[in-house]
Design an enzyme around this catalytic site. Structure first.
Site, PDB file in Angstrom:
ATOM      1  NE  ARG A  57      -2.633   1.579   3.556  1.00  0.00           N
ATOM      2  CZ  ARG A  57      -3.446   1.489   4.593  1.00  0.00           C
ATOM      3  NH1 ARG A  57      -4.626   0.926   4.472  1.00  0.00           N
ATOM      4  NH2 ARG A  57      -3.083   1.937   5.764  1.00  0.00           N
ATOM      5  CE  LYS A 116      -7.621   3.562   5.447  1.00  0.00           C
ATOM      6  NZ  LYS A 116      -8.764   2.742   5.127  1.00  0.00           N
ATOM      7  CB  SER A 170     -12.439  -1.741   3.231  1.00  0.00           C
ATOM      8  OG  SER A 170     -11.063  -1.780   2.900  1.00  0.00           O
TER       9      SER A 170
END
Lengths: 225, 225
Positions: free
Chosen positions: B51, B149, B120
């Site tokens: 990511r 996050k 998700s």
């Protein structure tokens, strides 16, 4: 979908030429990608490229879907900058790849004949490499200094168009600092089209700015005949 | 490549479970995506996800190609976050899609059976929607508060795992603030795997941190039998 219903692009690949408008959203002015595209198409742009390095994928896809509709209605081509996945998802005509994006060869392998591929080139060597890797046109620049691309190198001048035309028959879309004042020199050097960004998105009347450039290109083309 | 040489994934779709490590490059510590992946795989991670929302496509592709080799050697699965184009180009096993990425349905249409798709979900409704759209596993969270996050909502707690397990049989990978101290509660709630980011990338010894979590998961699995 059967082959008969949707002819393969390779059977009648459209030529990328004329006024090529790269959209830029300008949140300060409240101008979206779609609005730039709409105005440019009203002014006669033949190609629209959606470029946004900051949007999320979902935002980019939504803008791409809107511009896909607008370009289809106008009979214009639609390219997505960098994002092959978004280009495929929005059924764009093609993807434009710069040096920081997927290699042309990789993109061609993934997209097959579903997408036209544009490649940036700033030297004859890069132009040849892109042609061999399967590019359909070349974005050549930056021709003049431009405020639109912060990471651009020094301007190359119109000479680069002649040098690249000497080594490949691919259409050349000149890019970088091009406007109504200097476009003629770009066309005289042999560019098949001119790509503009600020010249449209920063204009008070975007449609008029596009129309002005389209007329300039048409007039030049007529005189050449 | 003929069908006989490369069986379709749908014929023997691997189950996503165990320790799932999301790489994060930490330029301040001089740690690359590949180094996080290598350490995690040495520690026994079963899945690695790349990511990076800031890398260029070319940088992402290069990291993906390296991690593809490492995961293949380790017999682990490899996912790319968000970028379906990069996942296909690097021959990853799958792509993980969040709410700002391509819709699962669109990705499934584009990738066919070439990619596993993770989605998700933070509610049972989102879980059901992802399952119907063709997802292969669910990333469920954030379970606990996490520094990884910034845009995460309030932590959901382990209860969300039970609630989602009640509506779908898809594997659940719990994510968000999970570490060696709280992993047991996550497994007891029914998670099939746990995804970690900071717990590996910020550890002094990344391999030991991964091994510790892998052992914790194995011990739990043995006791369940």
């Amino acid at each position: 979908m059967t082959r008969a219903m949707k002819p393969k692009m390779s059977e009648a690949r459209p030529r990328v030429e004329g006024l090529y408008v790269i959209t830029r959203a300008d949140p300060c002015r409240g101008v979206s990608h779609a609005e730039v595209a709409r105005a440019a198409l009203e002014g006669g742009a033949r190609v629209v490229q959606l470029r946004d390095k900051n949007a999320t994928t979902r935002q980019l896809l939504e803008a791409a879907q809107t511009i896909r509709q607008l370009t289809r209605q106008a009979g214009a081509l639609f390219f997505v900058n960098d994002r092959l996945d978004v280009a495929l998802a929005a059924e764009a005509d093609g993807v434009h790849l710069g040096e920081n994006d997927l290699p042309v060869e990789t993109a061609r392998k993934l997209a097959g004949s579903r997408l036209l591929i544009g490649a940036s080139a700033s030297t004859p060597e890069e132009a040849l490499e892109a042609a061999e890797a399967g590019a359909d046109y070349l974005g050549v620049g930056c021709i003049f200094a431009t405020p639109s691309k912060e990471d651009a190198g020094p301007p190359l001048g119109v000479g680069i168009i002649r040098r690249i035309k000497a080594v490949t028959s691919l259409p050349i879309i000149a890019v970088g600092g091009i406007n109504a004042k200097n476009a003629r020199a770009v066309l005289e050097a042999g560019a098949d089209g001119i790509a503009v960004l600020s010249a449209i998105s920063r204009a008070q009347d975007m449609t008029a700015a596009a129309r002005n450039l389209v007329e300039l290109i048409s007039t030049f083309a007529v005189r050449q005949k």
